[in-house]
Design an enzyme around this catalytic site. Structure first.
Site, PDB file in Angstrom:
ATOM      1  CB  CYS A 173      -8.528  -1.994  -2.251  1.00  0.00           C
ATOM      2  SG  CYS A 173      -6.738  -1.871  -2.431  1.00  0.00           S
ATOM      3  CG  HIS A 196      -8.707  -3.558   2.152  1.00  0.00           C
ATOM      4  ND1 HIS A 196      -9.189  -4.441   1.213  1.00  0.00           N
ATOM      5  CD2 HIS A 196      -7.547  -3.091   1.649  1.00  0.00           C
ATOM      6  CE1 HIS A 196      -8.359  -4.514   0.194  1.00  0.00           C
ATOM      7  NE2 HIS A 196      -7.348  -3.702   0.434  1.00  0.00           N
ATOM      8  CD  GLU A 211     -12.534  -5.080   2.637  1.00  0.00           C
ATOM      9  OE1 GLU A 211     -12.932  -3.924   2.872  1.00  0.00           O
ATOM     10  OE2 GLU A 211     -11.677  -5.343   1.768  1.00  0.00           O
TER      11      GLU A 211
HETATM   12  N1  GLN Z   1      -2.952  -3.285  -6.187  1.00  0.00           N
HETATM   13  C1  GLN Z   1      -4.170  -4.015  -6.404  1.00  0.00           C
HETATM   14  C2  GLN Z   1      -4.708  -3.807  -7.809  1.00  0.00           C
HETATM   15  O1  GLN Z   1      -4.171  -3.074  -8.581  1.00  0.00           O
HETATM   16  C3  GLN Z   1      -5.251  -3.623  -5.417  1.00  0.00           C
HETATM   17  C4  GLN Z   1      -4.831  -4.068  -4.039  1.00  0.00           C
HETATM   18  C5  GLN Z   1      -5.972  -4.427  -3.137  1.00  0.00           C
HETATM   19  O2  GLN Z   1      -7.138  -4.542  -3.539  1.00  0.00           O
HETATM   20  N2  GLN Z   1      -5.641  -4.680  -1.907  1.00  0.00           N
HETATM   21  O3  GLN Z   1      -5.655  -4.419  -8.154  1.00  0.00           O
END
Ligand code: GLN
Length: 197
Positions: free
Chosen positions: A78, A174, A176
């Protein structure tokens, strides 16, 4: 193998746990000394602008860039995917990345009404449930990038959400946060084992 988890912000605790459950030594990385101890690194989900800001404050930004460029196996989930991307199509003002992965990512790509969702997808041949939280998607990939998973989004298009280029792995979702360790195992077995002597 000593697997580091960048522990500046975000859900690093869950990644540390996943590393331990998979049977590897897990080290949280907040300093240069800690970074220098690890064979491979995981960059967790969180807020990419905050992680970059803290990495700069802690003197880790340039060393991380160098290590990634020099082949340290690294997995980003992410926000971690955003940090590994060479380019963000909609960066926050002045937002930089560590880079290394020849991809363009779009932050918060899945739109407001579906900020967070779960879906079944195929990751490198395994069917799994994936959790997306204000997730990015991959808008374009360079020629050396392999797509390991994609999902169809509400714009009707299919977007890559897991990619690999050499020693670098990134997922929009994710793993994790689930008990399913197959993405972590893929990173340890398919990427780290080959790269770390
Ligand atoms: N939207 C977040 C960002 O731009 C990432 C979201 C996440 O890691 N769950 O960093």
């Amino acid at each position: 193998m000593k697997i580091g988890v960048l522990a500046l912000q975000g859900d690093f605790r869950e990644h540390l746990e996943a590393v331990k459950v998979a049977g590897h030594a897990a080290l949280s990385v907040k300093t240069l000394d800690e970074l220098n101890e690890v064979d491979a690194l995981i960059i967790p989900g969180g807020e990419s602008t905050t992680i970059v800001h803290l990495a700069k404050t802690f003197g880790l930004f340039k060393p991380l860039r160098e290590k990634i460029k020099n082949g340290m196996p690294t997995y980003g989930s992410c926000a971690g995917m955003i940090l590994l991307a060479d380019k963000i199509s909609n960066p926050a003002p002045g937002q930089e990345t560590l880079g290394g992965l020849d991809i363009v990512v779009r932050r918060n790509a899945f739109g407001r009404q579906v900020d967070s969702f779960e879906t079944e997808l195929d990751f490198a041949g395994s069917n799994m449930n994936a959790v997306f939280i204000r997730a990015p998607w991959v808008e374009s990939i360079g020629k050396d990038v392999e797509v390991l998973a994609s999902v169809k989004a509400s714009d009707g298009q299919v977007h890559p959400v897991a990619v690999r280029q050499g020693g670098l792995l990134a997922t929009s979702f994710h793993p994790e946060l689930t008990n399913d360790l197959r993405v972590h195992s893929y990173f340890f077995d398919e990427i780290c084992q080959g790269a770390i002597k």
